[in-house]
Write a protein that holds these residues in place. Structure first.
Motif, PDB file in Angstrom:
ATOM      1  N   VAL A 128      80.955 -39.056-113.214  1.00 42.86           N
ATOM      2  CA  VAL A 128      81.198 -40.266-112.416  1.00 42.86           C
ATOM      3  C   VAL A 128      82.438 -40.983-112.922  1.00 42.86           C
ATOM      4  CG1 VAL A 128      80.277 -42.507-111.738  1.00 42.86           C
ATOM      5  CG2 VAL A 128      78.761 -40.522-111.839  1.00 42.86           C
ATOM      6  N   GLY A 129      82.615 -41.043-114.240  1.00 47.45           N
ATOM      7  CA  GLY A 129      83.759 -41.739-114.815  1.00 47.45           C
ATOM      8  C   GLY A 129      85.089 -41.182-114.337  1.00 47.45           C
ATOM      9  N   LEU A 130      85.183 -39.866-114.206  1.00 53.43           N
ATOM     10  CA  LEU A 130      86.430 -39.252-113.732  1.00 53.43           C
ATOM     11  C   LEU A 130      86.757 -39.688-112.307  1.00 53.43           C
ATOM     12  CD1 LEU A 130      86.070 -35.605-115.108  1.00 53.43           C
ATOM     13  CD2 LEU A 130      87.766 -37.301-115.808  1.00 53.43           C
ATOM     14  N   VAL A 131      85.729 -39.740-111.460  1.00 55.71           N
ATOM     15  CA  VAL A 131      85.966 -40.129-110.068  1.00 55.71           C
ATOM     16  C   VAL A 131      86.309 -41.616-109.969  1.00 55.71           C
ATOM     17  CG1 VAL A 131      84.951 -40.258-107.770  1.00 55.71           C
ATOM     18  CG2 VAL A 131      84.465 -38.290-109.230  1.00 55.71           C
ATOM     19  N   VAL A 132      85.572 -42.438-110.722  1.00 57.15           N
ATOM     20  CA  VAL A 132      85.840 -43.874-110.721  1.00 57.15           C
ATOM     21  C   VAL A 132      87.242 -44.163-111.250  1.00 57.15           C
ATOM     22  CG1 VAL A 132      85.156 -46.077-111.753  1.00 57.15           C
ATOM     23  CG2 VAL A 132      83.412 -44.526-110.869  1.00 57.15           C
ATOM     24  N   ARG A 133      87.688 -43.347-112.185  1.00 56.18           N
ATOM     25  CA  ARG A 133      89.003 -43.566-112.803  1.00 56.18           C
ATOM     26  C   ARG A 133      90.143 -43.502-111.791  1.00 56.18           C
ATOM     27  NH1 ARG A 133      91.331 -43.422-117.854  1.00 56.18           N
ATOM     28  NH2 ARG A 133      93.446 -42.607-117.947  1.00 56.18           N
ATOM     29  N   ILE A 134      89.990 -42.655-110.764  1.00 58.33           N
ATOM     30  CA  ILE A 134      91.075 -42.534-109.779  1.00 58.33           C
ATOM     31  C   ILE A 134      90.833 -43.398-108.549  1.00 58.33           C
ATOM     32  CG2 ILE A 134      91.926 -40.283-110.543  1.00 58.33           C
ATOM     33  CD1 ILE A 134      89.737 -40.544-107.495  1.00 58.33           C
ATOM     34  N   GLY A 135      89.788 -44.246-108.600  1.00 57.23           N
ATOM     35  CA  GLY A 135      89.584 -45.206-107.532  1.00 57.23           C
ATOM     36  C   GLY A 135      88.530 -44.842-106.512  1.00 57.23           C
ATOM     37  N   GLY A 136      87.691 -43.850-106.838  1.00 54.29           N
ATOM     38  CA  GLY A 136      86.636 -43.461-105.915  1.00 54.29           C
ATOM     39  C   GLY A 136      85.268 -43.761-106.478  1.00 54.29           C
ATOM     40  N   ALA A 137      84.263 -43.127-105.915  1.00 55.20           N
ATOM     41  CA  ALA A 137      82.885 -43.301-106.373  1.00 55.20           C
ATOM     42  C   ALA A 137      82.110 -42.042-106.050  1.00 55.20           C
ATOM     43  CB  ALA A 137      82.237 -44.503-105.703  1.00 55.20           C
ATOM     44  N   CYS A 138      81.229 -41.659-106.951  1.00 61.22           N
ATOM     45  CA  CYS A 138      80.456 -40.433-106.743  1.00 61.22           C
ATOM     46  C   CYS A 138      79.232 -40.638-105.870  1.00 61.22           C
ATOM     47  CB  CYS A 138      80.017 -39.859-108.093  1.00 61.22           C
ATOM     48  SG  CYS A 138      81.261 -38.805-108.850  1.00 61.22           S
ATOM     49  N   GLY A 139      78.850 -41.875-105.642  1.00 61.85           N
ATOM     50  CA  GLY A 139      77.658 -42.118-104.846  1.00 61.85           C
ATOM     51  C   GLY A 139      77.704 -43.464-104.166  1.00 61.85           C
ATOM     52  N   GLY A 140      76.628 -43.736-103.444  1.00 62.95           N
ATOM     53  CA  GLY A 140      76.552 -44.988-102.714  1.00 62.95           C
ATOM     54  C   GLY A 140      76.149 -46.165-103.563  1.00 62.95           C
ATOM     55  N   ASP A 141      75.866 -45.916-104.862  1.00 64.80           N
ATOM     56  CA  ASP A 141      75.462 -47.011-105.745  1.00 64.80           C
ATOM     57  C   ASP A 141      76.481 -48.147-105.751  1.00 64.80           C
ATOM     58  OD1 ASP A 141      74.601 -44.279-106.699  1.00 64.80           O
ATOM     59  OD2 ASP A 141      73.204 -45.510-107.850  1.00 64.80           O
ATOM     60  N   THR A 188      71.482 -46.343-119.496  1.00 58.16           N
ATOM     61  CA  THR A 188      72.325 -47.219-120.321  1.00 58.16           C
ATOM     62  C   THR A 188      73.529 -46.467-120.865  1.00 58.16           C
ATOM     63  OG1 THR A 188      70.377 -48.507-120.965  1.00 58.16           O
ATOM     64  CG2 THR A 188      72.349 -48.742-122.330  1.00 58.16           C
ATOM     65  N   LEU A 189      73.296 -45.262-121.395  1.00 55.71           N
ATOM     66  CA  LEU A 189      74.381 -44.487-121.988  1.00 55.71           C
ATOM     67  C   LEU A 189      75.375 -44.022-120.931  1.00 55.71           C
ATOM     68  CD1 LEU A 189      75.693 -43.160-124.412  1.00 55.71           C
ATOM     69  CD2 LEU A 189      74.105 -41.224-124.162  1.00 55.71           C
ATOM     70  N   SER A 190      74.890 -43.560-119.784  1.00 51.96           N
ATOM     71  CA  SER A 190      75.812 -43.092-118.742  1.00 51.96           C
ATOM     72  C   SER A 190      76.673 -44.236-118.221  1.00 51.96           C
ATOM     73  CB  SER A 190      75.033 -42.440-117.589  1.00 51.96           C
ATOM     74  OG  SER A 190      74.180 -43.367-116.955  1.00 51.96           O
ATOM     75  N   SER A 191      76.092 -45.430-118.099  1.00 50.07           N
ATOM     76  CA  SER A 191      76.880 -46.587-117.651  1.00 50.07           C
ATOM     77  C   SER A 191      78.000 -46.894-118.639  1.00 50.07           C
ATOM     78  CB  SER A 191      75.970 -47.809-117.488  1.00 50.07           C
ATOM     79  OG  SER A 191      75.002 -47.589-116.493  1.00 50.07           O
ATOM     80  N   PHE A 192      77.665 -46.809-119.933  1.00 52.21           N
ATOM     81  CA  PHE A 192      78.674 -47.043-120.971  1.00 52.21           C
ATOM     82  C   PHE A 192      79.795 -46.003-120.882  1.00 52.21           C
ATOM     83  CE2 PHE A 192      80.167 -45.770-125.215  1.00 52.21           C
ATOM     84  CZ  PHE A 192      80.793 -46.946-125.622  1.00 52.21           C
ATOM     85  N   LEU A 193      79.415 -44.735-120.712  1.00 55.21           N
ATOM     86  CA  LEU A 193      80.409 -43.664-120.667  1.00 55.21           C
ATOM     87  C   LEU A 193      81.300 -43.771-119.432  1.00 55.21           C
ATOM     88  CD1 LEU A 193      78.293 -40.613-121.866  1.00 55.21           C
ATOM     89  CD2 LEU A 193      80.186 -41.706-123.077  1.00 55.21           C
TER      90      LEU A 193
END
Length: 216
Positions: A128-141, A188-193
């Motif tokens: 998820v972090g890789l996708v968020v890094r370029i301005g996207g999102a992996c899910g509808g969350d 918790t850990l995935s959110s941090f990562l």
């Protein structure tokens, strides 16, 4: 002004990162979370909930729920974000369908739920972090949390927490309470990562909120 070649390289890089992140995420979900019943919150956790009770594959339920969330929050999302998010969602479905053609490729960590929680969080956080890094999102969350935040005026972090805890509470219907505790660890850990991968190598922007473009 960027040349057409530079723009093509930029798009190739962007969508390449989306595919890589989606592949990592779906691989971890199939090989760790589904096999060990250490679930995730949000849409990811809900896909596992629906798979358990209704037998619906995440390859189907994930894009359906994601698109519903995107449509709900369309007016609050920029066009680029929406394109990247939809691409990531579809890529996740394709990769998950691919992994389902094979038996689990990683050892069964069910006897070691703490290890499963940590390893699963690594896949989710990095993917998820890789996708968020370029301005996207992996899910509808993301879209769902933004919508809740807009309607309730609550901080976005609280909205993410509410959706995660709601899904984990529903998951108590088929996952023992002790394993839900491990799910709290992985959430918790995935959110941090996700935050670390998104901001790695970038200067911190203190006191600034993420910019959300309005749809054109």
């Amino acid at each position: 002004m960027s040349s057409p070649r530079e723009k093509a390289k930029s798009l190739l890089y962007t969508y390449g990162i989306i595919l890589l992140g989606s592949a990592i995420l779906s691989f971890g979900l199939y090989n760790i979370h589904e096999q060990t019943q250490v679930t995730e919150g949000g849409v990811l956790g809900m896909t596992l909930f629906l798979q358990h009770w209704l037998g619906l594959s995440p390859a189907i339920t994930s894009p359906v729920m994601d698109i519903a969330c995107y449509l709900l929050a369309w007016r609050f999302l920029g066009n680029s974000f929406a394109r990247y998010a939809v691409t990531a969602s579809l890529a996740f479905a394709v990769f998950h369908g691919l992994w389902e053609q094979f038996p689990p490729l990683l050892p069964d960590l069910s006897p070691w739920p703490a290890a499963a929680a940590v390893v699963g969080a690594l896949f989710v956080g990095i993917g998820v972090g890789l996708v968020v890094r370029i301005g996207g999102a992996c899910g509808g969350d993301d879209a769902l949390a933004l919508t809740i935040s807009h309607l309730s005026k609550w901080p976005i972090a609280r909205c993410y927490l509410i959706t995660d805890l709601t899904v984990l509470a529903l998951s108590l219907s088929y996952i023992p309470f002790t394993r839900i505790l491990y799910s709290l660890i992985t959430v918790t850990l995935s959110s941090f990562l996700i935050g670390r991968v998104q901001s790695f190598g970038r200067p911190p922007e203190k006191g600034q909120e993420p910019e959300i473009q309005t749809a054109q």
